[in-house]
Motif scaffolding. Structure first.
Motif, PDB file in Angstrom:
ATOM      1  N   PHE A  21     -25.659   0.628  35.038  1.00  0.00           N
ATOM      2  CA  PHE A  21     -25.016   0.247  33.939  1.00  0.00           C
ATOM      3  C   PHE A  21     -24.989  -1.060  33.734  1.00  0.00           C
ATOM      4  O   PHE A  21     -24.438  -1.894  34.886  1.00  0.00           O
ATOM      5  CB  PHE A  21     -23.437   0.978  34.183  1.00  0.00           C
ATOM      6  CG  PHE A  21     -23.630   2.289  33.730  1.00  0.00           C
ATOM      7  CD1 PHE A  21     -23.435   2.635  32.311  1.00  0.00           C
ATOM      8  CD2 PHE A  21     -23.518   3.356  34.706  1.00  0.00           C
ATOM      9  CE1 PHE A  21     -23.294   3.863  32.008  1.00  0.00           C
ATOM     10  CE2 PHE A  21     -23.268   4.679  34.412  1.00  0.00           C
ATOM     11  CZ  PHE A  21     -23.442   5.042  33.108  1.00  0.00           C
ATOM     12  N   HIS A  22     -24.936  -1.560  32.634  1.00  0.00           N
ATOM     13  CA  HIS A  22     -24.731  -3.296  32.319  1.00  0.00           C
ATOM     14  C   HIS A  22     -23.730  -3.414  31.260  1.00  0.00           C
ATOM     15  O   HIS A  22     -23.735  -2.722  30.444  1.00  0.00           O
ATOM     16  CB  HIS A  22     -26.074  -3.993  31.790  1.00  0.00           C
ATOM     17  CG  HIS A  22     -27.183  -3.568  33.037  1.00  0.00           C
ATOM     18  ND1 HIS A  22     -27.223  -4.811  34.216  1.00  0.00           N
ATOM     19  CD2 HIS A  22     -28.043  -2.970  33.013  1.00  0.00           C
ATOM     20  CE1 HIS A  22     -28.247  -4.149  34.592  1.00  0.00           C
ATOM     21  NE2 HIS A  22     -28.891  -3.329  34.317  1.00  0.00           N
ATOM     22  N   THR A  23     -22.797  -4.289  31.407  1.00  0.00           N
ATOM     23  CA  THR A  23     -22.056  -4.810  30.517  1.00  0.00           C
ATOM     24  C   THR A  23     -22.454  -5.244  29.149  1.00  0.00           C
ATOM     25  O   THR A  23     -23.561  -5.845  29.239  1.00  0.00           O
ATOM     26  CB  THR A  23     -20.679  -5.743  30.895  1.00  0.00           C
ATOM     27  OG1 THR A  23     -21.352  -6.975  31.060  1.00  0.00           O
ATOM     28  CG2 THR A  23     -20.179  -5.154  32.220  1.00  0.00           C
ATOM     29  N   LYS A  59     -15.259  -0.775  36.475  1.00  0.00           N
ATOM     30  CA  LYS A  59     -16.249  -1.833  35.833  1.00  0.00           C
ATOM     31  C   LYS A  59     -15.893  -2.105  34.393  1.00  0.00           C
ATOM     32  O   LYS A  59     -16.664  -2.862  33.787  1.00  0.00           O
ATOM     33  CB  LYS A  59     -17.680  -1.526  36.023  1.00  0.00           C
ATOM     34  CG  LYS A  59     -17.823  -1.471  37.644  1.00  0.00           C
ATOM     35  CD  LYS A  59     -19.228  -1.298  37.916  1.00  0.00           C
ATOM     36  CE  LYS A  59     -19.590  -1.237  39.528  1.00  0.00           C
ATOM     37  NZ  LYS A  59     -20.988  -0.851  39.744  1.00  0.00           N
ATOM     38  N   GLY A  62     -20.030  -0.058  30.547  1.00  0.00           N
ATOM     39  CA  GLY A  62     -21.545  -0.360  30.505  1.00  0.00           C
ATOM     40  C   GLY A  62     -22.320   0.391  29.773  1.00  0.00           C
ATOM     41  O   GLY A  62     -21.864   1.191  29.166  1.00  0.00           O
TER      42      GLY A  62
END
Length: 116
Positions: A21-23, A59, A62
Motif C-alpha cells: 500500500f502506498h499513500t 496508516k 493507501g
C-alpha cells in the motif's frame, strides 16, 4: 492520450506494482505530479487493473495494485471445466465477453477429453 499522460500512467503502475500500500501523496511525489493528478490517473487505471484502495486505519489509507492470480486451465479436470462453463453460460447475456471465454474453455475441454 498524450505522451506525458502515458508516462505518468506507466510510472504509477510501476510504483504500485510491488503489492504494498502506498499513500496518494507517496505516489504523487514518486511520479512528480499533484495529488489530484495522481488520483485522476489511478481512478482511470482502476477500470483496467485490479487496484485496491484502503481508507483510514493506522496508516490512513493507501493504494496498491493487486497482482493477477491466474489459474492454469491445464490443472482443471474435465468435470471442473464443465461446471465452470455451465455457470458462465447462465451469465453470458449480461456480458458479451463471457461468450468468448466460454468458447476458449470449451475448446480446452475438447482437447482434454481427446487426451484422456
Amino acid at each position: 492520450m498524450n505522451v506525458r499522460s502515458s508516462s505518468i500512467i506507466a510510472d504509477i503502475l510501476h510504483f504500485i506494482s510491488d503489492g504494498k500500500f502506498h499513500t496518494l501523496q507517496e505516489i504523487a511525489d514518486e511520479v512528480e505530479v499533484s495529488r489530484i493528478t495522481a488520483y485522476r490517473h489511478i481512478q482511470s487505471l482502476s477500470y483496467r487493473y485490479n487496484i485496491e484502495s484502503f481508507h483510514g486505519g493506522d496508516k490512513r489509507g493507501g493504494i496498491r495494485l493487486i497482482p493477477d492470480k491466474k489459474v492454469s486451465i491445464e490443472k482443471l479436470t474435465s468435470d471442473d471445466l464443465q461446471l465452470i462453463i455451465s455457470k458462465l453460460e447462465s451469465l453470458q447475456d449480461s456480458n458479451p465477453r463471457i461468450k468468448s471465454f466460454i468458447n476458449k474453455l470449451s475448446t480446452n475441454l475438447e482437447f482434454k477429453e481427446i487426451d484422456l
